[in-house]
Design an enzyme around this catalytic site. Sequence first.
Site, PDB file in Angstrom:
ATOM      1  N   ASP A  46     -22.721 -14.458 -49.755  1.00 40.90           N
ATOM      2  CA  ASP A  46     -23.717 -15.577 -50.682  1.00 40.90           C
ATOM      3  C   ASP A  46     -23.037 -16.754 -51.196  1.00 40.90           C
ATOM      4  OD1 ASP A  46     -24.629 -12.766 -50.426  1.00 40.90           O
ATOM      5  OD2 ASP A  46     -25.161 -12.893 -52.840  1.00 40.90           O
ATOM      6  N   SER A 106     -22.138 -12.055 -57.218  1.00 42.27           N
ATOM      7  CA  SER A 106     -22.634 -13.488 -56.921  1.00 42.27           C
ATOM      8  C   SER A 106     -22.995 -13.887 -58.469  1.00 42.27           C
ATOM      9  CB  SER A 106     -23.898 -13.420 -56.028  1.00 42.27           C
ATOM     10  OG  SER A 106     -23.522 -13.491 -54.577  1.00 42.27           O
TER      11      SER A 106
HETATM   12  C1  FRU Z   1     -26.300 -10.312 -51.795  1.00 37.86           C
HETATM   13  C2  FRU Z   1     -25.388  -9.477 -52.701  1.00 37.86           C
HETATM   14  C3  FRU Z   1     -25.536  -9.784 -54.083  1.00 37.86           C
HETATM   15  C4  FRU Z   1     -24.332  -9.199 -54.833  1.00 37.86           C
HETATM   16  C5  FRU Z   1     -23.347  -9.949 -53.663  1.00 37.86           C
HETATM   17  C6  FRU Z   1     -21.988  -8.761 -53.439  1.00 37.86           C
HETATM   18  O1  FRU Z   1     -25.875 -10.593 -50.759  1.00 37.86           O
HETATM   19  O2  FRU Z   1     -25.638  -7.993 -52.742  1.00 37.86           O
HETATM   20  O3  FRU Z   1     -26.723  -9.071 -54.892  1.00 37.86           O
HETATM   21  O4  FRU Z   1     -23.955  -9.988 -55.852  1.00 37.86           O
HETATM   22  O5  FRU Z   1     -23.985  -9.670 -52.406  1.00 37.86           O
HETATM   23  O6  FRU Z   1     -21.304  -9.459 -52.558  1.00 37.86           O
END
Ligand code: FRU
Length: 485
Positions: A46, A106
Site C-alpha cells: 500500500d 498502513s
Molecule cells: C492492505 C493492508 C492494510 C494493512 C496493510 C498491511 O493491503 O492489508 O489493511 O494496513 O495492508 O501491510
Amino acid sequence: MREWSRDERYRVLQSADEIKDLHEKISKSVYRQLYHVQPVTGLSSDPNGFTYHKGVWHLFYQWCPWGAVHGLKYWYHVTSEDLVHWKNAGVGLKPDRDYDNKGTHSGSAISAGDDLYFFYTGNHRDENWVRTPWTCAAILGADGNPEKLPEPLFGPRDDYSEHQRDPKVIYNEEKDMYYILIGAQTLDKKGTILIYKSKELLSGWSFAGQLNVPGYESFGGMWECPYIVNISGKDLLIFSPQYTKLPGRAESTNHNVYLIGTMDYDTLTFTPDSDYQYLDFGFDFYAAQGASNVGDPEKAILIGWIGLPDNHYCTEPEDWEGSMSLPRELRIVDGKLIQTPVSAVYGLRDGEAPADGTLPAACEIEVAFGGGDADFNLFTKADGTGGFTMHYDAAKGVCTFDKTGMTNRCNEHVGEVLDMPLANGLKKLDIFVDRSSVEYFANDGEATFTAHSYPTAEEFHYTACGDVQVKIWKLKASVKDDFVV
Ligand code: FRU
C-alpha cells in the site's frame, strides 16, 4: 514458490548491510521499473503517508525487506518535487515499539502549520499471535524522518473485530475538525468504516461512530484503506472491500471501489448518488490513497498499489515484487469521476518512436479508435501471436483484456480475462508501459485498467486491428534504483 516460516517473514532488519546484496541482485532484473516507485528490496504494497509539505511530495510504501512476501511491514520513504521524479529516502517508520512490534501498518499524513503529521496502525501481536491494532502518530523530525509519539493515540474498539486499521486523516473546514477514518469489520464480519474526531491532531481523539452508507451494510468482509475527499462540491468515498467476489471481477476477492455522493459529518452518513464503481478495472490495483494538502478543491491526487493481497507475481523468484501506480489526478465532471495521469508524467516523453509494431521498454502509446470493433494487443511475439490482448466489442461497448497469451503468467486461478465497460464507446486509450506494469486510461480518464506484465525479450511487439491510429513516445526514466535504507 518459496515457503517462508513466520520467523523469516517477521525478521527485524538490524542493519542495511543485511539487504545490500539482495538489492544488488534485484537491481539487475529486467523487470525493474523505470518511472514507477518500486521496493528497494523485497515487497512493496500500500501507498502510505502521501502528502504535499513545504514544496515536497512525501510518499511511503508498505515494505517487507526480505523478499516477495507479506511479513514484518515498514514504511519506506520516497520524495519528489513533481510527483514523477522520485528519490529513495530510506526507512520512514520501523516496528521498534511494543505497540507496533509486528508491523507499522498502513496510514496517512497531513501537513498543518509547520509540521507534517503521520497516523498509522501499530500492529501488535502477543505471544499467542493475538492481534491488537493501535492507532499511532508521528511527526516529521528535523532529520527528515518521522518521530513517533511515545504512546498510541487510541486502541481498537471491542465491539468490532480485530480488523481496525489504516487511519486516513482528513480535515473538514466547515466543521473545523480533524477526522480519522479507520477501515474496519463488524463482529458479524461485515466491512465498514469507523470515524474518530478531534480539534487537535495529537490529542483529544474521540469515537464519533460508524459510517452509514445506505445500501452498503453488507458489502464485503473488511473495508481496507478508506478515504473521503470533496472534489468540486461532491464527496468521493474510496475503499478496498475484501473477502468478497464482485460482478465482473472474475475470482478476485480484493477490490478497490468508489462512490460519489454526499458526506454528512453530523449524522456520519455518506449518501451515494449512484451505484459503486470500480476505481480501476485491471488485474492489479488496490489500497489506493489520496494525497493530503493538494491545495486545489477541484481535484484529488491518488496513487494505488499495483498488486493485490494474496496474489503472487513473476518476480517472486527474484525476491522482490510490487510497484506504485502512476499518480493520478481525480476530477468530478458532470457527476462522473475522471482519472488522468498527473500532467508531469507527459514531461517524460523522450521523442516519438516509430509505430512499426515494436515496443520500447518504457513508453506511452496513444491509440485513437475511429469506431467499430478493434484490437490492440501488447507484448505479442514478432509473428503477432500471444500477448496481453485487448479486444473492443463496439456493439457491447466493452474492452476485454486477456493475459493468457503471455509467456510469463501469474495468478491464473484469480482470472486472466477482465472487461472494462465504457458508457459511450471506446475513442482513445492512453497506455503507459513500464518494465513490469501497464496502465490504460480510456477516453481521457473515463475508466482505467492497471496490471503487472512481465514480457520476455521476444514479446516487445504489438498488433493493432480495426480503425485505429497508433502513436508511441519513448519515456525517460524518473526513479533511481539506488540503495538507501
Ligand atoms: C492492505 C493492508 C492494510 C494493512 C496493510 C498491511 O493491503 O492489508 O489493511 O494496513 O495492508 O501491510
